[in-house]
Design a protein around this motif. Structure first.
Motif, PDB file in Angstrom:
ATOM      1  N   GLY A 125     -13.351   9.510  -1.026  1.00  0.00           N
ATOM      2  CA  GLY A 125     -13.147  10.629  -0.053  1.00  0.00           C
ATOM      3  C   GLY A 125     -12.227   9.935   1.259  1.00  0.00           C
ATOM      4  O   GLY A 125     -11.751  10.782   1.912  1.00  0.00           O
ATOM      5  N   TYR A 126     -11.973   8.792   1.169  1.00  0.00           N
ATOM      6  CA  TYR A 126     -11.653   8.194   2.400  1.00  0.00           C
ATOM      7  C   TYR A 126     -10.125   8.099   1.996  1.00  0.00           C
ATOM      8  O   TYR A 126      -9.498   7.523   1.081  1.00  0.00           O
ATOM      9  N   ILE A 127      -9.008   8.598   3.028  1.00  0.00           N
ATOM     10  CA  ILE A 127      -7.699   8.735   2.749  1.00  0.00           C
ATOM     11  C   ILE A 127      -7.132   7.536   3.777  1.00  0.00           C
ATOM     12  O   ILE A 127      -7.221   7.439   4.940  1.00  0.00           O
ATOM     13  N   PRO A 128      -6.685   6.470   3.253  1.00  0.00           N
ATOM     14  CA  PRO A 128      -6.311   5.281   4.086  1.00  0.00           C
ATOM     15  C   PRO A 128      -4.868   5.855   4.968  1.00  0.00           C
ATOM     16  O   PRO A 128      -4.107   6.696   4.452  1.00  0.00           O
ATOM     17  N   LYS A 129      -4.843   5.424   6.348  1.00  0.00           N
ATOM     18  CA  LYS A 129      -4.159   5.680   7.316  1.00  0.00           C
ATOM     19  C   LYS A 129      -2.882   4.857   7.306  1.00  0.00           C
ATOM     20  O   LYS A 129      -3.089   3.496   7.642  1.00  0.00           O
ATOM     21  N   ASN A 130      -1.751   5.349   7.222  1.00  0.00           N
ATOM     22  CA  ASN A 130      -0.470   4.663   7.271  1.00  0.00           C
ATOM     23  C   ASN A 130      -0.289   4.044   8.831  1.00  0.00           C
ATOM     24  O   ASN A 130      -0.921   4.641   9.816  1.00  0.00           O
TER      25      ASN A 130
ATOM     26  N   PRO B 199      -1.760 -14.407   3.215  1.00  0.00           N
ATOM     27  CA  PRO B 199      -2.067 -13.596   4.260  1.00  0.00           C
ATOM     28  C   PRO B 199      -1.818 -14.524   5.501  1.00  0.00           C
ATOM     29  O   PRO B 199      -2.303 -15.849   5.318  1.00  0.00           O
ATOM     30  N   PHE B 200      -1.762 -14.266   6.565  1.00  0.00           N
ATOM     31  CA  PHE B 200      -1.541 -14.834   7.732  1.00  0.00           C
ATOM     32  C   PHE B 200      -2.034 -14.187   8.996  1.00  0.00           C
ATOM     33  O   PHE B 200      -1.963 -12.871   9.097  1.00  0.00           O
TER      34      PHE B 200
ATOM     35  N   ALA C  66       0.304  -0.889   5.914  1.00  0.00           N
ATOM     36  CA  ALA C  66       1.660  -0.599   6.494  1.00  0.00           C
ATOM     37  C   ALA C  66       2.654  -1.245   5.338  1.00  0.00           C
ATOM     38  O   ALA C  66       2.707  -2.537   5.212  1.00  0.00           O
ATOM     39  N   ALA C  67       3.544  -0.588   4.739  1.00  0.00           N
ATOM     40  CA  ALA C  67       4.514  -1.249   3.850  1.00  0.00           C
ATOM     41  C   ALA C  67       5.431  -1.945   4.785  1.00  0.00           C
ATOM     42  O   ALA C  67       5.597  -1.666   5.870  1.00  0.00           O
ATOM     43  N   PRO C  68       6.208  -2.783   4.040  1.00  0.00           N
ATOM     44  CA  PRO C  68       7.070  -3.567   4.723  1.00  0.00           C
ATOM     45  C   PRO C  68       8.225  -3.021   5.842  1.00  0.00           C
ATOM     46  O   PRO C  68       8.399  -3.241   6.596  1.00  0.00           O
ATOM     47  N   LYS C  69       8.499  -1.831   5.209  1.00  0.00           N
ATOM     48  CA  LYS C  69       9.447  -0.794   5.817  1.00  0.00           C
ATOM     49  C   LYS C  69       8.834  -0.430   7.098  1.00  0.00           C
ATOM     50  O   LYS C  69       9.577   0.039   8.126  1.00  0.00           O
ATOM     51  N   ASP C  70       7.556  -0.241   7.190  1.00  0.00           N
ATOM     52  CA  ASP C  70       6.922   0.340   8.455  1.00  0.00           C
ATOM     53  C   ASP C  70       6.244  -0.853   9.244  1.00  0.00           C
ATOM     54  O   ASP C  70       5.755  -0.389  10.347  1.00  0.00           O
ATOM     55  N   VAL C  71       5.998  -1.803   8.817  1.00  0.00           N
ATOM     56  CA  VAL C  71       5.124  -2.813   9.572  1.00  0.00           C
ATOM     57  C   VAL C  71       5.622  -3.085  10.904  1.00  0.00           C
ATOM     58  O   VAL C  71       4.787  -3.432  11.804  1.00  0.00           O
ATOM     59  N   LEU C  72       6.870  -3.282  11.154  1.00  0.00           N
ATOM     60  CA  LEU C  72       7.092  -3.583  12.573  1.00  0.00           C
ATOM     61  C   LEU C  72       6.885  -2.290  13.403  1.00  0.00           C
ATOM     62  O   LEU C  72       6.806  -2.556  14.842  1.00  0.00           O
TER      63      LEU C  72
ATOM     64  N   LEU D 149       0.738  -5.070   5.993  1.00  0.00           N
ATOM     65  CA  LEU D 149      -0.184  -5.022   6.378  1.00  0.00           C
ATOM     66  C   LEU D 149      -1.336  -4.322   5.322  1.00  0.00           C
ATOM     67  O   LEU D 149      -1.193  -3.402   4.630  1.00  0.00           O
ATOM     68  N   SER D 150      -2.381  -5.017   5.240  1.00  0.00           N
ATOM     69  CA  SER D 150      -3.469  -4.482   4.465  1.00  0.00           C
ATOM     70  C   SER D 150      -4.802  -5.111   4.680  1.00  0.00           C
ATOM     71  O   SER D 150      -4.807  -6.289   4.964  1.00  0.00           O
ATOM     72  N   ASP D 151      -6.064  -4.149   4.922  1.00  0.00           N
ATOM     73  CA  ASP D 151      -7.003  -4.630   5.110  1.00  0.00           C
ATOM     74  C   ASP D 151      -7.286  -5.551   6.322  1.00  0.00           C
ATOM     75  O   ASP D 151      -7.851  -6.608   6.487  1.00  0.00           O
TER      76      ASP D 151
END
Length: 418
Positions: free
Chosen positions: A220-225, A388-389, A230-236, A333-335
């Motif tokens: 039921g949880y929808i992860p939030k961008n 991960p860093f 965040a995918a590489p295109k959005d992470v910045l 970005l993940s977790d």
């Protein structure tokens, strides 16, 4: 009489040869193509011909009387082509160029063979590279550099491409902010998840799933961008954890410290994938490796490394890389962790083979658990892995990042660190 006949025949042969040479020279001088002697000769152009090609798009000659190649009918070389192309481009578009990008190209040594060019032409080669007029060729897969082959003859196809890029900016090859060549054809299936695709990196680097695509966020949880992932295109664009009301973002930290981050991660991998139980100075190796992990874990990791040394010596472990590649274009970005996708090619030798399911492959490569399916002793093995860093220095704006997880496994693998 017999001698006289031989002499006349000899003169006839000489005359025929001279006529052939003179005919070829006249054809070359008139701008017509001489009969091809070899496939390579047929595929190249002369300096004079290239000047005509550039003049057609710029309206002016691309050589001057002070040039060593002025009026030349010799084969065009890439370094001379750069000088002439730059002049034609400046005639059309002016002399401005991206100086910051130029600095990146020089400081990061993006042109592998620039030292082979005459000093007279190095600036022109670099600017033509920066402008996307002469992108060169990749020396190998996963290379951050390009070869421009300054002394090589310019092929007809390359000459046409250069002229086309001088004439139209839309046809130029795009470079990244740090001076790497990108591509827009034969793209990976998930190319839309990246800001750009590097020319020398294969699709197999880009296509494995990201960690956030493997995580179960709960029913039921929808992860939030830009928050949960965040995918590489959005992470910045990520602000969470960075913006204290001053508008600071991960992107600003990236601009300031991404080189430092990549250097630390690369150093970590180079140390872990290069170890010889007989010849490595363990104390020095350990001290350098500890610098790449969070300081708060220093004592625990130090103990683990001491124990790992005993086991690796028991099994006579010798691991050596032929490539370690870390590129910031793949950061995501993940977790609550930032990951960067890396490529490693190495060989490992030991007195005993361990399968990935045995939980003992970390004897070959130090980690909390190493999981590399298909690994064989003394055979080259390649892997794309996500490292991960983070753990930034307290109160910092992004400096001091270290590797925060010791798990080593293939990117996109559903198996998690144990």
């Amino acid at each position: 009489m017999r001698k006289h006949k031989k002499f006349k025949n000899f003169k006839r042969k000489i005359k025929r040869a001279l006529c052939t040479v003179l005919s070829a020279a006249m054809l070359s001088g008139s701008g017509a193509a001489a009969p091809p002697v070899t496939a390579q000769a047929a595929a190249t152009v002369t300096v004079a011909r290239f000047n005509d090609m550039l003049k057609n798009v710029s309206g002016a000659d691309a050589w001057t009387e002070s040039d060593a190649f002025y009026g030349s009918r010799a084969a065009l070389t890439n370094e001379v082509a750069a000088q002439m192309a730059l002049r034609a481009d400046e005639t059309i578009n002016g002399s401005a160029y991206d100086e910051n990008l130029y600095y990146q190209v020089v400081s990061k040594k993006r042109i592998k063979d620039i030292s082979k060019a005459a000093k007279t032409y190095r600036r022109a080669l670099r600017i033509c590279f920066v402008k996307g007029i002469m992108p060169g060729k990749s020396p190998a897969e996963y290379s951050h550099q390009r070869k421009l082959s300054p002394k090589a003859a310019t092929t007809s196809a390359d000459a046409s491409a250069i002229v086309s890029r001088v004439a139209s900016k839309t046809k130029r090859i795009k470079l990244t902010a740090d001076g790497q060549v990108t591509r827009t054809k034969n793209l990976p299936k998930n190319a839309g998840q990246y800001r750009y695709i590097l020319a020398s990196f294969p699709n197999s680097y880009y296509e494995p799933k990201f960690n956030y695509q493997l995580v179960n966020f709960g029913a039921g949880y929808i992860p939030k961008n830009l928050i949960d992932y965040a995918a590489p295109k959005d992470v910045l664009k990520v602000k969470d954890g960075w913006d204290d009301g001053d508008g600071y973002t991960f992107g600003k930290a990236y601009d300031r410290y991404s080189d430092e981050w990549m250097d630390t991660i690369k150093k970590n991998l180079e140390l872990r994938f290069n170890y010889n139980y007989k010849t490595t100075d363990f104390n020095k190796w350990k001290a350098e490796l500890l610098k790449t992990f969070p300081s708060r874990y220093k004592n625990d990791i130090s103990t683990y490394l001491d124990n790992w040394r005993k086991i690796s010596s028991k099994y006579k472990v010798q691991t050596k890389t032929s490539a370690v590649v870390v590129d910031p274009s793949s950061i995501y970005l993940s977790d609550n962790k930032y990951f960067v996708r890396c490529y490693v090619k190495f060989k490992v030798n030991a007195s005993q083979y361990f399968s990935p399911d045995s939980l003992d492959q970390n004897i070959y490569v130090y980690g909390s658990h190493t999981y590399l399916p298909g690994l064989q002793l003394n055979k080259a093995y390649s892997a794309v892995i996500d490292i991960p860093f983070g753990d930034w220095a307290v109160g910092s704006y992004g400096n001091g990042a270290t590797v925060v997880d010791r798990y080593i496994g293939r990117a996109g693998d559903t198996r998690k660190a144990l």
